[in-house]
Write a protein that holds these residues in place. Sequence first.
Motif, PDB file in Angstrom:
ATOM      1  N   PRO A  10       0.824  -1.211   0.000  1.00  0.00           N
ATOM      2  CA  PRO A  10       0.000   0.000   0.000  1.00  0.00           C
ATOM      3  C   PRO A  10       0.860   1.264   0.000  1.00  0.00           C
ATOM      4  O   PRO A  10       2.074   1.206   0.201  1.00  0.00           O
ATOM      5  CB  PRO A  10      -0.781  -0.113   1.315  1.00  0.00           C
ATOM      6  CG  PRO A  10       0.152  -0.859   2.216  1.00  0.00           C
ATOM      7  CD  PRO A  10       0.896  -1.828   1.334  1.00  0.00           C
ATOM      8  N   HIS A  11       0.239   2.408  -0.237  1.00  0.00           N
ATOM      9  CA  HIS A  11       0.932   3.693  -0.256  1.00  0.00           C
ATOM     10  C   HIS A  11       0.781   4.400   1.092  1.00  0.00           C
ATOM     11  O   HIS A  11      -0.150   4.140   1.848  1.00  0.00           O
ATOM     12  CB  HIS A  11       0.356   4.607  -1.342  1.00  0.00           C
ATOM     13  CG  HIS A  11       0.629   4.115  -2.737  1.00  0.00           C
ATOM     14  ND1 HIS A  11      -0.193   3.224  -3.395  1.00  0.00           N
ATOM     15  CD2 HIS A  11       1.642   4.397  -3.611  1.00  0.00           C
ATOM     16  CE1 HIS A  11       0.287   2.979  -4.595  1.00  0.00           C
ATOM     17  NE2 HIS A  11       1.394   3.676  -4.753  1.00  0.00           N
ATOM     18  N   ASP A  12       1.732   5.287   1.365  1.00  0.00           N
ATOM     19  CA  ASP A  12       1.553   6.272   2.420  1.00  0.00           C
ATOM     20  C   ASP A  12       0.782   7.449   1.843  1.00  0.00           C
ATOM     21  O   ASP A  12       0.909   7.764   0.656  1.00  0.00           O
ATOM     22  CB  ASP A  12       2.898   6.764   2.954  1.00  0.00           C
ATOM     23  CG  ASP A  12       3.597   5.707   3.787  1.00  0.00           C
ATOM     24  OD1 ASP A  12       2.974   4.671   4.066  1.00  0.00           O
ATOM     25  OD2 ASP A  12       4.771   5.905   4.135  1.00  0.00           O
ATOM     26  N   CYS A  13       0.002   8.088   2.682  1.00  0.00           N
ATOM     27  CA  CYS A  13      -0.826   9.212   2.215  1.00  0.00           C
ATOM     28  C   CYS A  13      -0.531  10.444   3.071  1.00  0.00           C
ATOM     29  O   CYS A  13      -0.536  10.354   4.305  1.00  0.00           O
ATOM     30  CB  CYS A  13      -2.309   8.846   2.287  1.00  0.00           C
ATOM     31  SG  CYS A  13      -3.396  10.166   1.738  1.00  0.00           S
ATOM     32  N   CYS A  14      -0.255  11.567   2.419  1.00  0.00           N
ATOM     33  CA  CYS A  14       0.070  12.810   3.120  1.00  0.00           C
ATOM     34  C   CYS A  14      -0.752  13.956   2.541  1.00  0.00           C
ATOM     35  O   CYS A  14      -1.216  13.903   1.397  1.00  0.00           O
ATOM     36  CB  CYS A  14       1.555  13.164   2.993  1.00  0.00           C
ATOM     37  SG  CYS A  14       2.684  11.850   3.475  1.00  0.00           S
ATOM     38  N   TYR A  15      -0.907  14.983   3.343  1.00  0.00           N
ATOM     39  CA  TYR A  15      -1.459  16.249   2.859  1.00  0.00           C
ATOM     40  C   TYR A  15      -0.430  17.348   3.077  1.00  0.00           C
ATOM     41  O   TYR A  15       0.228  17.397   4.122  1.00  0.00           O
ATOM     42  CB  TYR A  15      -2.763  16.604   3.579  1.00  0.00           C
ATOM     43  CG  TYR A  15      -3.994  16.064   2.873  1.00  0.00           C
ATOM     44  CD1 TYR A  15      -4.457  16.645   1.706  1.00  0.00           C
ATOM     45  CD2 TYR A  15      -4.677  14.963   3.382  1.00  0.00           C
ATOM     46  CE1 TYR A  15      -5.576  16.152   1.052  1.00  0.00           C
ATOM     47  CE2 TYR A  15      -5.799  14.458   2.741  1.00  0.00           C
ATOM     48  CZ  TYR A  15      -6.242  15.062   1.574  1.00  0.00           C
ATOM     49  OH  TYR A  15      -7.336  14.574   0.922  1.00  0.00           O
ATOM     50  N   VAL A  16      -0.293  18.239   2.054  1.00  0.00           N
ATOM     51  CA  VAL A  16       0.621  19.380   2.144  1.00  0.00           C
ATOM     52  C   VAL A  16      -0.149  20.645   1.798  1.00  0.00           C
ATOM     53  O   VAL A  16      -1.238  20.600   1.223  1.00  0.00           O
ATOM     54  CB  VAL A  16       1.834  19.212   1.193  1.00  0.00           C
ATOM     55  CG1 VAL A  16       2.679  18.033   1.619  1.00  0.00           C
ATOM     56  CG2 VAL A  16       1.371  19.060  -0.256  1.00  0.00           C
ATOM     57  N   HIS A  17       0.455  21.769   2.134  1.00  0.00           N
ATOM     58  CA  HIS A  17      -0.185  23.057   1.873  1.00  0.00           C
ATOM     59  C   HIS A  17      -0.242  23.324   0.370  1.00  0.00           C
ATOM     60  O   HIS A  17       0.711  23.062  -0.370  1.00  0.00           O
ATOM     61  CB  HIS A  17       0.601  24.175   2.563  1.00  0.00           C
ATOM     62  CG  HIS A  17       0.004  25.538   2.396  1.00  0.00           C
ATOM     63  ND1 HIS A  17      -1.183  25.910   2.981  1.00  0.00           N
ATOM     64  CD2 HIS A  17       0.449  26.623   1.702  1.00  0.00           C
ATOM     65  CE1 HIS A  17      -1.450  27.163   2.668  1.00  0.00           C
ATOM     66  NE2 HIS A  17      -0.483  27.614   1.882  1.00  0.00           N
ATOM     67  N   ASN A  18      -1.381  23.816  -0.062  1.00  0.00           N
ATOM     68  CA  ASN A  18      -1.544  24.207  -1.464  1.00  0.00           C
ATOM     69  C   ASN A  18      -1.308  25.711  -1.555  1.00  0.00           C
ATOM     70  O   ASN A  18      -2.168  26.508  -1.164  1.00  0.00           O
ATOM     71  CB  ASN A  18      -2.952  23.844  -1.951  1.00  0.00           C
ATOM     72  CG  ASN A  18      -3.122  24.053  -3.450  1.00  0.00           C
ATOM     73  OD1 ASN A  18      -2.382  24.810  -4.070  1.00  0.00           O
ATOM     74  ND2 ASN A  18      -4.113  23.372  -4.018  1.00  0.00           N
ATOM     75  N   PHE A  19      -0.123  26.116  -2.033  1.00  0.00           N
ATOM     76  CA  PHE A  19       0.242  27.533  -2.043  1.00  0.00           C
ATOM     77  C   PHE A  19      -0.609  28.330  -3.031  1.00  0.00           C
ATOM     78  O   PHE A  19      -0.789  29.526  -2.862  1.00  0.00           O
ATOM     79  CB  PHE A  19       1.727  27.681  -2.394  1.00  0.00           C
ATOM     80  CG  PHE A  19       2.637  27.151  -1.326  1.00  0.00           C
ATOM     81  CD1 PHE A  19       3.010  27.955  -0.260  1.00  0.00           C
ATOM     82  CD2 PHE A  19       3.112  25.846  -1.369  1.00  0.00           C
ATOM     83  CE1 PHE A  19       3.849  27.483   0.726  1.00  0.00           C
ATOM     84  CE2 PHE A  19       3.947  25.358  -0.381  1.00  0.00           C
ATOM     85  CZ  PHE A  19       4.313  26.171   0.676  1.00  0.00           C
TER      86      PHE A  19
END
Length: 807
Positions: free
Chosen positions: A88-97
């Motif tokens: 499976p994948h790791d899932c992340c959220y980052v800031h959308n500039f």
Amino acid sequence: MTAIVPLNPEKLRLNIDPQNLGFQKLSQLETEERPLVAQERAIQALTFGLRMGNPGFNIYVAGINETGLSELARSYVEEVAEDTHPQPHDCCYVHNFRNPDRPSGVELQKGKGREFKKDMAELLDELKMQIPKVFESEPYISQKEEVIQAFNKDRKDVFQELNEKVRKNGFLLQSDQSAMMVVPAKEDGTALTPEDLSKLSEEERKGIKSKSEELHKEMGDAMRRIQHSEQSVRRRLKDLDREFVSQTVDALLEPLKKKYESIKILQGYFADIREDVVQHIDDFRPKNEATPPLPFAFPGADPSFTRYEVNILVDNSETRGAPVVTESNPSYTNLFGVVERKAQFGALLTDFTMIKSGAIHRANGGYLLIKALDLLKWPFSYEALKRALRNRKIEIEDPGEQFGLFTTKTIKPEPIPLRIKIVLMGNPFIYQILYNYDEDFKELFKVKAHLDVDVERNEERLKQFMHSTKALIERENLRDVHMSGVASLIEFSSELAGSQEKLSLKISDIADLLREADFWARFDNSELIEARHIQKTIDEKAYRCGLYEDHLHEMLKKDILKVSTTGRVVGQVNGLSIYDLGDYVFGRPSRITVNIALGKEGVVNLEREADLSGSIHTKGVMILAGYLKARFAADRPLSLSASICFEQSYGMVDGDSASGAELFALLSALSDVPVDQGVAVTGAVSQKGEILPVGGVTRKIEGFFDICEARELTGEQGVIIPEANVKDLMLKPKVIEAVKQGRFKIWAISRVEEGMEILTGQPAGVRGPDGRYSKDSIFAKVNDRLTKLAEEARLYMQKQGKGQEEE
């Protein structure tokens, strides 16, 4: 009349000989890698559904809880997930500039989420450390000084030029920190005083004023030139800052770009970081002046670097194979995650770091197991799950926003691709409802894994049963089981299945029995669970749950509930019924009576008249009328009114298992032949006179036996059952012992005639070639009674007709 022989004691219960099992204790049985549970149909369906990659082939495991459907589904899914599924994948959220209200979702290879978060934290630390050093470097300081020196030179030249022009015109240029002005001068170079000006002529004063105005204009032009030069310098200094900082940021970002070059979204993300850092250089400058301490933390006082952080939504670094997640409380937020908020000065604020994952995120790339009833209990959850499966993406939304419960600003994270297999577990009835009334369900859950509740008993099934039992005691660290205990377990399993020829698959009930037996073995200081401990467990549970049965037996024993166990009575038979309390099932004898009168109502069900009869019981009574018509009224109408009643019955009566007893009571009343009250009856009947099998035979026999035993067994008492139910008997040892001693009897019949002969001791009768029944037989007496009733009805109708003519 051929005598019906009571059943042999050997047929009353399945008896497993412990010596034939091939071991002294269960631990001596060979260990299997994964014991089967005789659910081949369900296992085959699960195998297909779990390996089928096309969308829509999600699985519904249909079965009752006692079959252990949750444990079976979870263990099998875990086995498949560990062996055959991709990582499976790791899932992340980052800031959308570019759009801060839409945080960007990033999928990384397994274990890369932590690494990416660490890399970004190190990048931020490097930016905070390296950017201030840029402003202290020799090249930067040198170029900055060149720009400032050039500006100072230009400003000096402007002032010098202005000063020379002012002096040539006989004026002085005076300035302080707040202003600059041009004043008239004397020949000695000092400024004219007001007294000096007053001594001048009018024409001289006008000349001075005119020159002063011109020089002030010159001064204004000079000041504008200086301001323009200052703006140019500031731009050049900012460009210088950006140039040097950009070089530093590029140098720090370059390793990350190469490391994550295969992830397209991160390349754009790194470019946005570069632009953002360059635009917010001041956030990284060292603060020269210390800020006075405030009485409380004030948000915004210091620059925030949250936008450079990484929110790891799902970390699969320690997951083996595909993730398998069981969600026991599938609320909307538990399934799909939530965007949390924090309160600051009366306002609710949030950002991408406050996005929390749900079960569907953690199971993405693998399997999610949910109980269907739990899912349906929660609003929004089921519909949201179907929407995610249809769209094949995970969206985190706040249900409160859809209904206007929140008006504060929030964020809407970008959806994440959904690659998941849903395994719903629940009752078959729920499956049928959803399949027939929910159009989406049949499109999204195309695989049904149906668990059976029992299976045919044979050598292979017995082997599987014993291996499963061994696995259970090893898994739960229970005592070993003696061969006698294993034999008792097999017998108990057949009793649960309701047949000597079957084994029950109600794993949870068998497991609970073993756990309790282990307790009694420990209480008895026994190293092994033996047959006596199994029986002790069964007896203890029966005592714990048997309060209602004891009260009922007390009322029967005290003759509060009228049930005769001796003597003979016309039109009265002891029927047998079942009380199912959920955790306990027991049989109860009931007195069934029939009264006959002249009339045209036919067979009247008093329970139905009182709205106490279920539809199946009503149908059973109607079958009695069909039997009478077929056997005794082929050439004439039935001219009778026969009322059938369950005496002292104050609740709903349903089922057809009493229709045989009702027919026997009806035939007794019609023939005026008394019925033995020591014999109880259970069994359904067909219009052709066949005795049909019913359920709960074992408990019914034991219920009647208990009341007979309480009143003293006579040796003539017993129970009539359908012949097809003999294989279902699993009677208690005390009942079998009474049968062996001849104090209680059990007869198995297939025809109505057999039952009447047992109950009355008289031949039922056989119809001869002339259509008449043998003389003095039960059926002959019934036929004579019906003939007499028909004649009385004819005479009555004639009398009624003559009376009307005379009027």
